[in-house]
Design a protein around this motif. Structure first.
Motif, PDB file in Angstrom:
ATOM      1  N   THR A 453       0.834  -1.209   0.000  1.00 60.01           N
ATOM      2  CA  THR A 453       0.000   0.000   0.000  1.00 60.01           C
ATOM      3  C   THR A 453       0.869   1.260   0.000  1.00 60.01           C
ATOM      4  O   THR A 453       0.597   2.225   0.721  1.00 60.01           O
ATOM      5  CB  THR A 453      -0.930  -0.003   1.224  1.00 60.01           C
ATOM      6  N   THR A 454       1.905   1.259  -0.809  1.00 56.87           N
ATOM      7  CA  THR A 454       2.929   2.302  -0.806  1.00 56.87           C
ATOM      8  C   THR A 454       3.190   2.778  -2.230  1.00 56.87           C
ATOM      9  O   THR A 454       2.680   2.216  -3.204  1.00 56.87           O
ATOM     10  CB  THR A 454       4.236   1.756  -0.219  1.00 56.87           C
ATOM     11  N   TRP A 455       4.045   3.814  -2.347  1.00 62.58           N
ATOM     12  CA  TRP A 455       4.475   4.237  -3.681  1.00 62.58           C
ATOM     13  C   TRP A 455       5.162   3.095  -4.411  1.00 62.58           C
ATOM     14  O   TRP A 455       4.926   2.889  -5.615  1.00 62.58           O
ATOM     15  CB  TRP A 455       5.425   5.428  -3.576  1.00 62.58           C
ATOM     16  N   ASP A 456       5.991   2.335  -3.710  1.00 66.35           N
ATOM     17  CA  ASP A 456       6.656   1.197  -4.342  1.00 66.35           C
ATOM     18  C   ASP A 456       5.639   0.165  -4.810  1.00 66.35           C
ATOM     19  O   ASP A 456       5.803  -0.458  -5.863  1.00 66.35           O
ATOM     20  CB  ASP A 456       7.644   0.544  -3.374  1.00 66.35           C
ATOM     21  N   GLY A 457       4.580  -0.024  -4.013  1.00 67.00           N
ATOM     22  CA  GLY A 457       3.539  -0.954  -4.409  1.00 67.00           C
ATOM     23  C   GLY A 457       2.843  -0.511  -5.678  1.00 67.00           C
ATOM     24  O   GLY A 457       2.527  -1.332  -6.563  1.00 67.00           O
ATOM     25  N   SER A 486      -2.070  -6.555   3.350  1.00 67.59           N
ATOM     26  CA  SER A 486      -2.179  -6.661   4.812  1.00 67.59           C
ATOM     27  C   SER A 486      -1.258  -5.686   5.527  1.00 67.59           C
ATOM     28  O   SER A 486      -0.597  -6.023   6.513  1.00 67.59           O
ATOM     29  CB  SER A 486      -1.896  -8.104   5.263  1.00 67.59           C
ATOM     30  N   MET A 487      -1.238  -4.469   5.029  1.00 64.70           N
ATOM     31  CA  MET A 487      -0.435  -3.393   5.610  1.00 64.70           C
ATOM     32  C   MET A 487      -1.379  -2.283   6.066  1.00 64.70           C
ATOM     33  O   MET A 487      -2.584  -2.334   5.794  1.00 64.70           O
ATOM     34  CB  MET A 487       0.539  -2.849   4.554  1.00 64.70           C
ATOM     35  N   PRO A 488      -0.878  -1.267   6.750  1.00 65.11           N
ATOM     36  CA  PRO A 488      -1.725  -0.107   7.013  1.00 65.11           C
ATOM     37  C   PRO A 488      -2.267   0.459   5.708  1.00 65.11           C
ATOM     38  O   PRO A 488      -1.633   0.319   4.652  1.00 65.11           O
ATOM     39  CB  PRO A 488      -0.762   0.878   7.694  1.00 65.11           C
ATOM     40  N   PRO A 489      -3.430   1.089   5.726  1.00 62.54           N
ATOM     41  CA  PRO A 489      -4.029   1.608   4.497  1.00 62.54           C
ATOM     42  C   PRO A 489      -3.110   2.605   3.802  1.00 62.54           C
ATOM     43  O   PRO A 489      -2.221   3.207   4.423  1.00 62.54           O
ATOM     44  CB  PRO A 489      -5.309   2.286   4.977  1.00 62.54           C
ATOM     45  N   PRO A 490      -3.317   2.832   2.514  1.00 56.96           N
ATOM     46  CA  PRO A 490      -2.501   3.811   1.792  1.00 56.96           C
ATOM     47  C   PRO A 490      -2.766   5.221   2.301  1.00 56.96           C
ATOM     48  O   PRO A 490      -3.852   5.523   2.819  1.00 56.96           O
ATOM     49  CB  PRO A 490      -2.961   3.653   0.342  1.00 56.96           C
ATOM     50  N   THR A 491      -1.786   6.080   2.133  1.00 53.98           N
ATOM     51  CA  THR A 491      -2.009   7.482   2.429  1.00 53.98           C
ATOM     52  C   THR A 491      -2.982   8.069   1.419  1.00 53.98           C
ATOM     53  O   THR A 491      -3.261   7.478   0.373  1.00 53.98           O
ATOM     54  CB  THR A 491      -0.697   8.276   2.354  1.00 53.98           C
ATOM     55  N   THR A 512     -10.223  -0.096  -1.204  1.00 52.88           N
ATOM     56  CA  THR A 512     -10.114   0.871  -0.124  1.00 52.88           C
ATOM     57  C   THR A 512     -10.997   2.077  -0.390  1.00 52.88           C
ATOM     58  O   THR A 512     -10.830   2.775  -1.394  1.00 52.88           O
ATOM     59  CB  THR A 512      -8.661   1.327   0.055  1.00 52.88           C
ATOM     60  N   SER A 513     -11.940   2.330   0.500  1.00 53.03           N
ATOM     61  CA  SER A 513     -12.845   3.471   0.335  1.00 53.03           C
ATOM     62  C   SER A 513     -12.095   4.775   0.535  1.00 53.03           C
ATOM     63  O   SER A 513     -11.323   4.907   1.491  1.00 53.03           O
ATOM     64  CB  SER A 513     -13.994   3.387   1.342  1.00 53.03           C
ATOM     65  N   PRO A 514     -12.329   5.777  -0.337  1.00 51.73           N
ATOM     66  CA  PRO A 514     -11.712   7.088  -0.129  1.00 51.73           C
ATOM     67  C   PRO A 514     -12.422   7.912   0.947  1.00 51.73           C
ATOM     68  O   PRO A 514     -12.025   9.047   1.217  1.00 51.73           O
ATOM     69  CB  PRO A 514     -11.845   7.743  -1.506  1.00 51.73           C
ATOM     70  N   VAL A 515     -13.452   7.334   1.565  1.00 56.61           N
ATOM     71  CA  VAL A 515     -14.182   8.012   2.640  1.00 56.61           C
ATOM     72  C   VAL A 515     -13.594   7.605   3.987  1.00 56.61           C
ATOM     73  O   VAL A 515     -13.041   8.409   4.731  1.00 56.61           O
ATOM     74  CB  VAL A 515     -15.688   7.696   2.572  1.00 56.61           C
ATOM     75  N   THR A 516     -13.718   6.336   4.302  1.00 55.76           N
ATOM     76  CA  THR A 516     -13.195   5.819   5.568  1.00 55.76           C
ATOM     77  C   THR A 516     -12.847   4.349   5.390  1.00 55.76           C
ATOM     78  O   THR A 516     -13.525   3.622   4.655  1.00 55.76           O
ATOM     79  CB  THR A 516     -14.220   5.990   6.701  1.00 55.76           C
ATOM     80  N   THR A 517     -11.776   3.929   6.037  1.00 54.75           N
ATOM     81  CA  THR A 517     -11.355   2.540   5.944  1.00 54.75           C
ATOM     82  C   THR A 517     -10.845   2.094   7.307  1.00 54.75           C
ATOM     83  O   THR A 517     -10.947   2.836   8.293  1.00 54.75           O
ATOM     84  CB  THR A 517     -10.282   2.361   4.850  1.00 54.75           C
ATOM     85  N   VAL A 518     -10.318   0.887   7.375  1.00 59.21           N
ATOM     86  CA  VAL A 518      -9.858   0.327   8.642  1.00 59.21           C
ATOM     87  C   VAL A 518      -8.390  -0.047   8.524  1.00 59.21           C
ATOM     88  O   VAL A 518      -7.980  -0.689   7.557  1.00 59.21           O
ATOM     89  CB  VAL A 518     -10.687  -0.918   9.041  1.00 59.21           C
TER      90      VAL A 518
END
Length: 657
Positions: A453-457, A486-491, A512-518
Motif C-alpha cells: 500500500t505504498t508508492w513502491d507498491g 495486509s499493511m496499514p491503508p494507503p495514504t 479501499t474506500s476514499p471516505v473511511t477505511t480500517v
C-alpha cells in the motif's frame, strides 16, 4: 502464406555446413536473407564449446553464455560434428558428463527453432544460458513472485524464480523479448526455473528430456509480440462487459480483509455510492464462508445474505463472491470431497489426497481433471447463485500445485486450461482469473498480484500489469487501487494517485474506500480528508470518459491481439528513450498516460515524436522532447492525446467536456 512456412521460398543460404559430418573444430553458420516481412539474420554455431550467436544487419543481437547448455550433472562442450537434415542443422557435441549432446536448429524467415537433448539421460533439468549484454534490455516473463522486486527492464535488476510454473499463482509466461527485437518462447508444459543476474539469463526446464524453444528475430519489439501471439493465440473475445470496462469493481478485501460482516459491507457500499465512486459490482472477498471450501455463508456474520444481495442490486450493482479451489481440512466439504475422490492426489499415491499449505491454512485441491469433481464444485456455485442472488465470482488460488500429482497424463499446463474452461462459464465481474502459460485466447481480465500500500507498491503493480499485457493478455488492471498486502491503508496521496493511474488503464479494480477505511494492523478507523473522495471520483469520471475509446481498443485486441496498455516503444520502435521508462505508457494508439506515481507535484514527461494535445492545459505540444517539471498537483493526472492517431478527435472531445 505464413512467414514461418515461407522459408523454402526465401532463398535460405547455409554456409559452413555440409551433408556429411564437418570437422570438429569448424564453425557452422547459416544466413537467412531479408524478406518482405522479415529482416533476415545470421546464426553461427560455436564448435569449440557448443553455443550460438545471432546477428541481424551486422549487429550481434543474441549470444549464449560460455556454458550455453547444461543438464543434470553436465555441460555441453566440444562439437564433434555438424550435419544437415533437410533445413535443420544438427550439431553433435561432447559433455563434461561423458554423454552426447545433440543441438538442432531449424531456420525460418523471422525465427528459428532451437532444441537440444542428452543421449541416454532420462527426463530432468535442461538449461540454456544467454549473455544479457549482447541482446540489450530484457522484458517479458510476466510477474515476479509476490514479495520480490519487479525490475524494469528485467535485466536492470535481479530475477530469481525457482518455481516459474504453469501452476504458479503468479501470471508467468515462458516468453521473453529484448530491446534488440529478439524473442524467446520456451515450449514446455512443465515447471521452469528462471534467473537473470550477473549478466546472464538462465532458463531451465524441468521434468523434460528435451529443451525446445523458438527464437524470434525481428525488426521491432511489436513484431516479436505479433510472432508470439501467432503461436499462442489472441483473445477470441473479451470476457468483460462494457459496464465492467467503464466503472470500477469494488471488492471488500483491502477495505476489511477477513473482518467482514453484513452490516459493514452494506455501510461500505452505501458510502461508495454517496461519494460518487460506486461501480458495477460489489464483491465479498475472503471469510464470507463458514469455513474455507464450505461454500456456505457464515451465519453469524451474514444472517441474511439474500437480503444483502438484494440491497446491492437495489443500488444498481451486481453482487459477487470470492471463491477458491482449495478446501481446508476443517471444512465439512473436505471430508465429502475426499470420500468421493474429488481431490488431487499426493505424489506416489492413487488414493491419498494431496494436502498443501496456503495463506489460509492447510487444504486439499479440487481435482479439475475429474469431471465429477468439477461438476460437484460448480454445482455448489450455482446453488449460491440460485439461493441468494449471487451474480458471479472472483476465482482465486491456483488450479493445481506442483507438490501434488496430476491425474492421468495431464500436465500442470493442462490444469490451467481445465480451470479456464470451468471458470469461463461464470461471470468473473471484471476480477478475472490468474490463468497463464498460453491461455491468451480466453480473453479474461487479468489482475496483477497483491501489492504493498505504498508508492513502491503502485510502481510494482504497474510494472506487473505492463508485463502481463505484453505477454498477450490485453485486459489488465492493477492490484486493488491503493494496494492490498495486509499493511496499514494507503495514504491519501497514494490512494488518489493509484486511482488516477488505474483510470488510464483498461479496467479499474478497487477496494479501499476514499471516505473511511480500517487499519487492520491496529483495528483503528481511518478517515480520509474530505476532498479525497472528490479526487477519487474525478479519476472514476475520467475513466468513464474513455469508455467509447476503450470499447474500440477492446475490439482491436480481439481482432488482432493488440495490447491496450502497452510500452511506448511498441508504437515508436526507434525511440529508445522509452526502453527504461516505466511511468509512461500508451493506452491504445492515441493516449499517452504519464500519471504521478511518486510523491510530489511535478514530473518530467518524455513525449514521442508528433503533435500531442494536453487535455489539462488545452495546448498542443510538439513531441520528440522532454517536458521538465510538468505541474501535476494532486487533482491532475498528466496525459496527452496523439493528434492524427486513430480515435484522437473523440478522445479530445471526451476528455475536455
Amino acid at each position: 502464406m505464413h512467414r514461418r512456412l515461407a522459408y523454402a521460398a526465401a532463398g535460405l543460404v547455409l554456409a559452413g555446413t555440409v551433408a556429411a559430418p564437418a570437422a570438429a573444430d569448424s564453425l557452422s553458420s547459416l544466413s537467412v536473407p531479408r524478406g518482405p516481412d522479415s529482416p533476415g539474420y545470421q546464426l553461427r554455431i560455436d564448435t569449440a564449446r557448443l553455443g550460438i550467436s545471432v546477428s541481424r544487419g551486422g549487429e550481434q543481437v543474441l549470444r549464449t553464455a560460455s556454458d550455453a547448455f547444461t543438464f543434470d550433472g553436465g555441460v555441453a562442450t566440444r562439437v564433434r560434428s555438424v550435419s544437415r537434415e533437410g533445413a535443420t542443422v544438427v550439431a553433435e557435441a561432447d559433455s563434461t558428463a561423458g554423454r552426447p549432446v545433440t543441438l538442432r536448429i531449424t531456420p525460418h524467415p523471422d525465427r528459428f527453432d532451437l532444441s537440444w537433448s542428452v543421449g541416454g539421460l532420462a527426463a530432468g533439468q535442461r538449461a540454456t544460458h544467454f549473455d544479457l549484454a549482447t541482446s540489450g534490455h530484457w522484458y517479458g516473463g510476466g510477474e515476479t513472485s509476490e514479495g520480490k522486486a519487479q525490475p524494469y527492464p528485467l535485466s536492470a535488476g535481479v530475477v530469481d524464480e525457482p518455481e516459474f510454473s504453469p501452476a504458479s499463482y503468479m501470471m508467468q509466461e515462458p516468453y521473453f523479448f529484448t530491446s534488440k527485437s529478439v524473442g524467446l518462447h520456451v515450449r514446455t508444459a512443465q515447471p521452469m526455473k528462471v534467473a537473470l543476474a550477473s549478466g546472464r539469463a538462465d532458463l531451465t526446464v524441468t521434468n523434460s528430456a528435451e529443451y525446445t524453444s523458438t527464437v524470434f528475430v525481428e525488426s521491432s519489439r511489436r513484431a516479436v509480440y505479433d510472432d508470439y501471439i501467432g503461436e499462442v493465440g489472441k483473445p477470441a473475445k473479451s470476457d468483460a462487459t462494457d459496464a465492467e470496462f467503464k466503472s470500477p469493481l469494488w471488492n471488500s478485501w483491502a477495505q476489511y480483509y477477513r473482518d467482514i460482516d453484513q452490516d459493514k459491507v452494506l455501510s461500505w457500499a452505501r458510502d461508495l455510492q454517496q461519494a460518487g465512486v460506486a461501480g458495477h459490482t460489489v464483491q465479498l472477498d475472503d471469510k464470507w464462508e463458514s469455513n474455507y471450501g464450505n461454500l456456505t455463508f457464515d451465519p453469524k456474520a451474514f444472517p441474511d445474505p439474500k437480503k444483502l444481495a438484494g440491497d446491492i442490486h437495489a443500488m444498481g450493482q451486481k453482487f459477487g463472491l470470492w471463491t477458491t479451489f482449495w478446501v481446508n481440512l476443517d471444512s465439512a466439504n473436505y471430508a465429502y470431497a475426499r470420500d468421493h475422490g474429488y481431490l488431487v492426489h499426493a505424489k506416489g499415491s492413487t488414493t491419498e489426497p494431496c494436502t498443501v499449505t496456503w495463506w489460509n491454512g492447510t487444504a486439499g485441491i479440487i481435482d479439475l481433471g475429474n469431471p465429477q469433481a468439477r461438476d460437484w464444485y460448480t454445482g455448489n456455485l450455482r446453488k449460491l447463485m440460485a439461493d441468494y442472488g449471487v451474480d458471479g465470482f472472483k476465482f482465486d488460488t491456483r488450479f493445481f500445485d506442483d507438490r501434488c500429482a496430476t491425474t492421468g497424463n495431464l500436465t500442470p499446463q493442462d490444469y490451467q486450461k481445465l480451470g479456464a474452461d470451468m471458470t469461463d462459464a461464470f461471470d468473473q465481474q471484471g476480477a478475472g482469473i490468474r490463468t497463464h502459460w498460453g491461455n491468451q485466447h480466453y480473453g479474461f481480465v487479468i489482475r496483477a498480484v497483491d501489492a504493498d500500500t505504498t508508492w513502491d507498491g503502485l510502481r510494482t503493480s504497474l510494472r506487473r500489469a505492463s508485463a502481463i499485457s505484453t505477454d498477450g493478455y490485453p485486459f489488465v488492471e492493477t492490484d486493488m487501487i491503493g494496494g492490498s498486502n495486509s499493511m496499514p491503508p494507503p495514504t491519501r496521496e497514494v490512494l488518489v494517485r493509484w486511482a488516477q493511474a488505474a483510470s488510464l488503464m483498461p479496467l479499474m479494480y478497487a477496494s479501499t474506500s476514499p471516505v473511511t477505511t480500517v487499519d487492520t494492523t491496529t483495528g483503528k478507523t481511518v478517515v480520509y480528508p474530505a476532498d479525497t473522495a472528490k479526487l477519487y471520483a474525478d479519476a472514476v469520471q475520467t475513466h468513464a470518459k474513455l469508455a467509447g475509446y476503450l470499447k474500440t481498443q477492446v475490439q482491436q485486441a480481439v481482432a488482432d491481439g493488440t495490447p491496450i496498455m502497452r510500452p511506448v516503444y511498441f508504437d515508436f520502435p526507434a525511440d529508445h528513450r522509452f526502453d527504461t521508462i516505466d511511468d509512461e505508457w500508451l493506452l491504445g494508439p492515441a493516449l499517452l498516460a504519464a500519471p504521478m506515481i511518486t510523491a510530489g507535484t511535478t514530473r518530467d514527461i518524455t513525449l514521442p515524436a508528433g503533435l500531442w494535445f494536453d487535455p489539462h492545459t488545452k495546448r498542443t505540444e510538439p513531441g520528440g522532447r522532454t517536458l521538465h517539471g510538468y505541474p501535476a498537483p494532486l487533482d491532475t493526472a498528466p496525459m496527452f492525446v496523439r493528434i492524427g492517431a486513430p480515435g484522437w478527435t473523440g478522445l479530445i472531445g471526451a476528455l475536455t467536456r
